[in-house]
Write a protein that holds these residues in place. Sequence first.
Motif, mmCIF file in Angstrom:
data_model
loop_
_atom_site.group_PDB
_atom_site.id
_atom_site.type_symbol
_atom_site.label_atom_id
_atom_site.label_comp_id
_atom_site.label_asym_id
_atom_site.label_seq_id
_atom_site.Cartn_x
_atom_site.Cartn_y
_atom_site.Cartn_z
ATOM 1 N N PHE A 268 0.824 -1.205 0.000
ATOM 2 C CA PHE A 268 0.000 0.000 0.000
ATOM 3 C C PHE A 268 0.867 1.268 0.000
ATOM 4 C CE2 PHE A 268 -1.996 3.384 2.516
ATOM 5 C CZ PHE A 268 -3.156 3.602 1.790
ATOM 6 N N LEU A 269 2.031 1.225 0.663
ATOM 7 C CA LEU A 269 2.851 2.424 0.836
ATOM 8 C C LEU A 269 3.652 2.780 -0.407
ATOM 9 C CD1 LEU A 269 4.196 1.968 4.493
ATOM 10 C CD2 LEU A 269 2.538 3.648 3.691
ATOM 11 N N MET A 270 4.234 1.806 -1.105
ATOM 12 C CA MET A 270 5.159 2.119 -2.206
ATOM 13 C C MET A 270 5.096 1.053 -3.283
ATOM 14 S SD MET A 270 8.822 1.228 -0.405
ATOM 15 C CE MET A 270 8.482 2.395 0.915
ATOM 16 N N THR A 271 5.582 1.447 -4.448
ATOM 17 C CA THR A 271 5.636 0.531 -5.582
ATOM 18 C C THR A 271 6.889 -0.337 -5.494
ATOM 19 O OG1 THR A 271 6.816 2.153 -6.941
ATOM 20 C CG2 THR A 271 4.386 2.169 -7.035
ATOM 21 N N ASN A 272 6.931 -1.390 -6.304
ATOM 22 C CA ASN A 272 8.095 -2.267 -6.315
ATOM 23 C C ASN A 272 9.315 -1.581 -6.918
ATOM 24 O OD1 ASN A 272 7.107 -4.656 -5.078
ATOM 25 N ND2 ASN A 272 5.994 -5.152 -6.953
ATOM 26 N N ASP A 273 9.108 -0.678 -7.860
ATOM 27 C CA ASP A 273 10.251 0.050 -8.443
ATOM 28 C C ASP A 273 10.951 0.877 -7.370
ATOM 29 O OD1 ASP A 273 9.697 -1.004 -10.914
ATOM 30 O OD2 ASP A 273 8.417 0.687 -11.532
ATOM 31 N N LEU A 274 10.153 1.546 -6.518
ATOM 32 C CA LEU A 274 10.761 2.305 -5.421
ATOM 33 C C LEU A 274 11.357 1.378 -4.375
ATOM 34 C CD1 LEU A 274 11.318 5.017 -4.022
ATOM 35 C CD2 LEU A 274 9.030 4.878 -3.012
ATOM 36 N N ALA A 275 10.704 0.225 -4.120
ATOM 37 C CA ALA A 275 11.208 -0.706 -3.114
ATOM 38 C C ALA A 275 12.562 -1.286 -3.517
ATOM 39 C CB ALA A 275 10.201 -1.829 -2.904
ATOM 40 N N ARG A 276 12.813 -1.452 -4.838
ATOM 41 C CA ARG A 276 14.109 -1.980 -5.275
ATOM 42 C C ARG A 276 15.246 -0.993 -5.033
ATOM 43 N NH1 ARG A 276 10.904 -4.391 -9.461
ATOM 44 N NH2 ARG A 276 11.167 -2.524 -10.770
ATOM 45 N N GLN A 277 14.923 0.283 -4.788
ATOM 46 C CA GLN A 277 15.939 1.290 -4.509
ATOM 47 C C GLN A 277 16.146 1.506 -3.000
ATOM 48 O OE1 GLN A 277 15.421 4.886 -7.016
ATOM 49 N NE2 GLN A 277 13.746 3.773 -8.035
#
Length: 362
Positions: A268-277
């Motif tokens: 809910f908080l963030m996308t996977n693209d942001l999570a990979r960073q």
Amino acid sequence: MLPFVVVEFLDSRTVAIIPRNWFTGPEEEECYWPPSSTVNVDQYVREGKEPQEDWAKFQVQVLGKAVDYTAARAKLRKAEVTSDLQTDPEPERAKRKRKLKFIDPDSDSEECPEMAAPPPPRRLLIKGLGNQRTATPPPPHLLKEAQTPGRSTPAQTGSSSTPCRPLQPSGIAVRDGMFVRVLTILEEIKDCQKVQGSMIRCLLQQREQNCVVPVLPEGVPFPLKSFTEVDDLELKLCESDFQKNLVSVLGDIGGRSLDECVCRTMAFLMTNDLARQLNLTGRHGKRSFRSLRLFDTLHGSLKQNTILRTVSKKEVETALGKWFTNARDRDGNRALRAQPNLVRRAAQSEVFEAEDSVQAQD
């Protein structure tokens, strides 16, 4: 005056030893008997305890007297043969009496015939009590029951003279005590249910009064897609009201376990693209999630879950570490990463087939 007396209880047709001071009068036709369910009657007899007002009274007939308890026991055994215990009985003149059963508890069941419980005595008025009660008969370890004709006594078969204790019928006093105890327990359960019911009603009323549906804060685009949005959220989390509201929103997402709650909330908080960073500690050139205020907000929302009220930050860090590690495999990235390996393996297979064909031609 001899201290111990062997008597026959006229109501139950049983014999026992009593101290002389248990007689109710000088006529020696009635005696006191203690409640066998609450006291050690044998010890009371040996010590010659003074009778109490609540003891039952029985009509008795004196069979013999003795100077000590051992002699009284001998006369008690002698009562199997004759009712005249004052003198030694002569075989031709002895007044015969029904043989009395004397049972050894250590003998086998075949040698120890089953003793029938004595019939309850008639109702007697106990001195000092306003109503009548059924007096309890003397206990079996001081009694000798009448034996059915044709059966041999253990004394004839050589068994011990220690009597076994048969089952005694429950007295009215015991039944009344059990009934009172059951009623008391039921009353306690009823009172406890009343208290618990009032507590549940109060909790439901408080829940209805404080039940507020959490509303997503305005101006925050969830899920976060860039570090710029993360920085903007960090500035808004400095406000306590905003943070409390976001904690309520994230806590309402829920889950059945810590890992499931973390996965649902982070999605809910963030996308996977942001999570990979991002990662937990900030190593390998990535940004640390543990140093953000968003981590504390996430921890507070997880503690709102009933099954996670005692969850620690260390446990949350472990679950977040697994979630960030698996971020590169989500959204089909695992299959894409597996394609280069498949191409490389196919090329190697073609090379091996060409080499095999060359060797076959040679």
